[in-house]
Write an enzyme that holds these catalytic residues in place. Structure first.
Site, PDB file in Angstrom:
ATOM      1  N   TRP A 104       0.807  -1.215   0.000  1.00 41.32           N
ATOM      2  CA  TRP A 104       0.000   0.000   0.000  1.00 41.32           C
ATOM      3  C   TRP A 104       0.843   1.269   0.000  1.00 41.32           C
ATOM      4  CZ3 TRP A 104      -4.578   1.101  -1.475  1.00 41.32           C
ATOM      5  CH2 TRP A 104      -5.273   2.211  -0.990  1.00 41.32           C
ATOM      6  N   ARG A 127       2.738   8.025  -4.078  1.00 43.83           N
ATOM      7  CA  ARG A 127       2.266   8.691  -5.296  1.00 43.83           C
ATOM      8  C   ARG A 127       1.310   9.834  -4.996  1.00 43.83           C
ATOM      9  NH1 ARG A 127      -2.406   7.580  -7.603  1.00 43.83           N
ATOM     10  NH2 ARG A 127      -2.484   5.458  -6.750  1.00 43.83           N
ATOM     11  N   HIS A 156       3.106  -0.866  14.168  1.00 44.14           N
ATOM     12  CA  HIS A 156       2.552   0.499  14.204  1.00 44.14           C
ATOM     13  C   HIS A 156       2.936   1.238  15.476  1.00 44.14           C
ATOM     14  CE1 HIS A 156      -0.870  -0.040  11.002  1.00 44.14           C
ATOM     15  NE2 HIS A 156       0.332  -0.243  10.523  1.00 44.14           N
ATOM     16  N   LYS A 168      -4.647   1.901   8.561  1.00 44.11           N
ATOM     17  CA  LYS A 168      -5.588   1.174   9.405  1.00 44.11           C
ATOM     18  C   LYS A 168      -5.141  -0.268   9.567  1.00 44.11           C
ATOM     19  CE  LYS A 168      -7.368  -1.394   6.014  1.00 44.11           C
ATOM     20  NZ  LYS A 168      -7.370  -2.840   6.006  1.00 44.11           N
TER      21      LYS A 168
END
Lengths: 347, 347, 347, 347
Positions: free
Chosen positions: C15, C21, C79, C97
């Site tokens: 991801w 980008r 995370h 998430k």
């Protein structure tokens, strides 16, 4: 209150019993006779509707002065003989679609009806189907704009007829709907067909049509198809409609189109495409045949105009004839001209 | 192992960059040049593929003896000039569909290619799409039987072209697929169109076609439509196929049909209808353009025959021309005749 | 004008490159660093975005005082460590998430962010998808009435994760959408699952939820399914919505319901059912991730509130935890309580 | 040949007249009595089937020794009293689903039937619907493999019952189908519901189920829904089935799945996903009720086993009861245990 119209139904084959049942249930009508050569067919109906009298032939019915109207649901080849006899006897006449086997027959029937001052109604039941009525409203309200073109597919597997082509069998549905929505007779038709299964009985036909208003249409009819399709797309300058008679939501209105801003100011074109909301309007579930037969009755008692008017019936027969002519000429376009003195198309 | 084919790509507009990327990734090819007048377009490509040389015009490329082949992705009006120059220079040539702006141009290109002994390939990419390949297999295996008729709808909202009609833009897809599946040039076409948005640029067209084998076809093309449709129905004597290029399951095979038992024994017809299983065969996800360009390379190195053959390319241009002729004649059917000495349709 | 936010992106797996980008293309951001242990992953990104610096670990980035913000797209187990380091260094932090691997971790991150006065944003991208935004508008405008219940299916074939269950993988989508649309944490959840393919990795889960407002919800998550489904039905007292994320028309609004007239007057109930128009509102095609990252930037520069707020992120982790607890207890309902002093649910 | 079974039908409300018509048309049965307190209801039936006698109460029928069997189509609260009276009188009994209002009632009926040596059949008509029969065949033939999980949605707008919840009204369909396909009673059920429209009449319910074989299931029932759904997905280790009772093609079989090669040899998992052909098998159009009632008759005359067996009927009532218990306990899972000495589940 007006007395109910006293009706006889002729022909108890596939469709006749539906007419019988609807007349029986209508307040505006009193079903008095069912006519069929087949005693068994009469008995089946009379068992369900015991008050109805049976008759073997139309003659005895026509002699009965208490009969106001006759509804004919026999094969198309017999329409002219039966309907002209009934009209001559001063009866109002409802004839299942198509009105007659040729435009000359249809016009002759119209002439007799006019002369005798009675109602002659062709049974284009689709004009009473709630989706078609809704589409007509949307068009009349200007929601769709001018109609640019229409495409229609009416195909399924079966049922092959042994006496008439798919054009006579399925064509009247599309031709009557187009006639009703556009309010005009086609200017030209060109057609192609093939007899895939039975010799000399075309079971697939592709029909292109132009109209005086510049609308063009494409109709596809077939008794041979992978799956049932009843899909009509109507593309207007403002919105577009897809009408799928087999769907839970039969009408979908697309707020879509291409807009060309003032070309002067740019020197060249700049198109923008609009794709807005899509709406499936709520469509009531009503039996079209009941609405149709009720209108036949009120046309008799009150002179109210018919949605499935005589003009529509005549134009549908003319259209079929033109398609057949184009088929015989290997697809040459056939030009249609409403005969001089005929009712105006919008009637 | 064969050395890779050294290729130049001419035209870096909408489609050209896809050809560039695919040649770049193919083992069978070596992308050596990109040609476009627009320096910005060349730079965008070269940033991504730094080893590729840029050229402003085709001339300099044709002088380079190490260049084996040229792929042309410019507007159709320029195809003849560019392709004939490349062919004359002895280069193998791939031309995006349609091959040329007229059949005389297309035939002239074919003649040069033959004379110079080089490959000339039209880019009918749909012939390499996995669903079309699968359908062709099913037909060739006899699964479908004889093809009775085909109907095709290729419609969506936009994109209007300002220089060519919807027939030149969308028609080559259907005409090449029909040519590939049926293996024959149409016998006649008749067509109807309307320029709904831009003057004199038909954006909807209805086309009826007959084929020497008696198959008939109906094609509907439009840049104005309520929703995107890419639906082709193929009705055979044994089975029927629905090919929907927008669906998760692009092909559905219906084991359906009408069967006519020996009519002799009954005196009259008795039809039975078959509705069996429906199968959605697994279709691989492969980029058609990659398969197509790989085939161009192997045709050059090994002489392997092309799915999108020159014969297909010529017949597609002939079909478009015949449609245009019918449109000019208000729907008169146009007869197509493959010129004497032309390759046999099945080539 | 505000200076763009200078961002580092950590994690260039599946991801991360999308985040890279989008930051690159946003006016509000300046992408300065990409961080990944894998040199090859860094190089692939830098080839496309040559101005971006690469770093092997987060440390060096955190020392750079010109870096304003860090976006973390690494596996969920990392995370907490990465985000807490970045927050401690005074950086604004965006975390894909789910926010963290447990609610205690998530709450600890929230506490650091509050203490340091920086933005901490969980990446619930679905809250920026145009259909979800449209549904929220319809609810807020009162079009739907009170929400009676919601059902959601999010199933497809694959992709099995080897480290987390389908609840951690697909659940955050539905839990964040429910949290956003309803504005409240569930009161209870009960769940059932099965590890069909890999041992101890549940790949199908059925989750029932109650909410303080009496809304109930059913969520179905699976990596094993005959076909991809992304269907959420929202039934309100006034209207109903079907949201199908795979459809051309992602939202359909049904003007349908059951109405109970004053029961006093009748002695017993009399229900009427309403089935009115169905509307597919036009939905813009915008990339949700771009909207999301832009909002991260404006939250930093202007303090504008976040759709995918910290409160949402905390509640999603709490919901997943409660689901896991119910699974361990063989479907016993688990009660959720927002911790004392926590932000109000509607924040 | 066996003499036809002489049957009385009790209850001429919504469903009873369908039972009447089917018995009337069956060769295996002779319809002798219709029983209803409402004289008008009896007359409507007798007008259509004049040979049938009417009775105001069941007593007089039970005294008639020529009556072999009684079919009960009254509200569920009356099933026990009517059925036990009929069984005590030595009549074979067919009871519309669900068999009784509680499992103790249902078991008491079973005991009487066993004692009296007569047939007691619950009317789970769905087990005779051609798609369900086809699915059972596919499962029994090993086509699907082991069943991993099942999800089912049975929702539409209306018709609210005023005396029973949606669980008693729609639940028996799914519970009987699951019982039939899996051949086992659930091990646990947990459920959630809401009374959205009428107080204390749940009109939406979400039910999770586990089975002894490890299969899990999720069932969604509702009288409030944007559109009618009858969709059951059955995911097996070999193939997957989608059964949509509202579709033209009610069954679709997906040759899809995830395959885990020998994990030993790789050290870690490597999944491959299979997505093969999709087949819609041809399903005959037969009226399930006719098959069901014929089987009742042959069970009486020949002792042939019933698809909708007493064991199925008992288990469905047990399942409903367990769902109700879970609802009362706010979603606590309820454990189901088939009583000692009960028939084996596969009976």
């Amino acid at each position: 209150v007006t007395a109910p119209v006293r009706v006889a139904v002729v022909g108890l084959g596939y469709w006749g019993p539906n007419i019988v049942r609807n007349f029986y249930e209508l307040d505006e009508a009193e079903l008095v006779f069912v006519v069929d050569r087949d005693a068994g067919a009469r008995e089946r109906v009379q068992r369900r509707f015991p008050s109805v009298r049976g008759a073997e032939s139309l003659e005895m019915v026509l002699e009965d002065e208490t009969v106001d109207a006759v509804a004919i649901a026999t094969p198309v080849s017999t329409h002219f003989e039966l309907a002209s006899a009934a009209l001559q006897a001063g009866k109002h006449v409802f004839v299942e679609k198509p009105l007659a086997a040729s435009s000359s027959e249809a016009e002759a029937l119209a002439a007799i009806a006019t002369e005798r001052g009675v109602v002659l109604m062709p049974g284009h039941t689709f004009l009473y189907s709630p989706p078609v009525i809704k589409i007509k409203e949307l068009i009349d309200d200007g929601e769709i704009g001018d109609i640019l073109f229409v495409t229609s597919s009416r195909v399924n597997l079966g049922l092959h007829q042994s006496d008439v082509s798919v054009v006579w069998d399925l064509g009247p549905h599309d031709f009557s709907i187009l006639r009703y929505l556009l309010g005009e007779l086609p200017a030209t038709v060109s057609a192609m067909s093939r007899s895939c299964v039975l010799p000399d009985i075309p079971d697939v036909a592709f029909i292109n049509m132009t109209f005086p208003s510049d609308t063009i249409a494409q109709v596809q009819l077939s008794w041979l198809a992978p799956s049932k399709l009843r899909r009509t797309a109507i593309v207007g300058t403002r919105k577009m409609i897809v009408y799928d008679d087999t769907a839970t939501e039969p009408i979908r209105v697309f707020d879509s189109g291409a807009d060309l801003p003032d070309p002067e100011s740019f020197g060249e074109f700049r198109l923008t495409y609009r794709t807005g909301d899509i709406v499936s309007p709520r469509i009531e579930a009503t039996e079209p045949l009941s609405l149709e037969l009720a209108e036949f009755c009120t046309a008799i008692t009150d002179g109210t105009p018919l949605r499935s008017s005589l003009a529509v019936g005549l134009d549908v027969v003319r259209t079929i004839e033109a398609v057949e002519e184009s088929l015989r000429a290997n697809g040459e376009p056939t030009r249609l001209v409403a005969p001089a003195g005929s009712r105006r198309p919008e009637a």
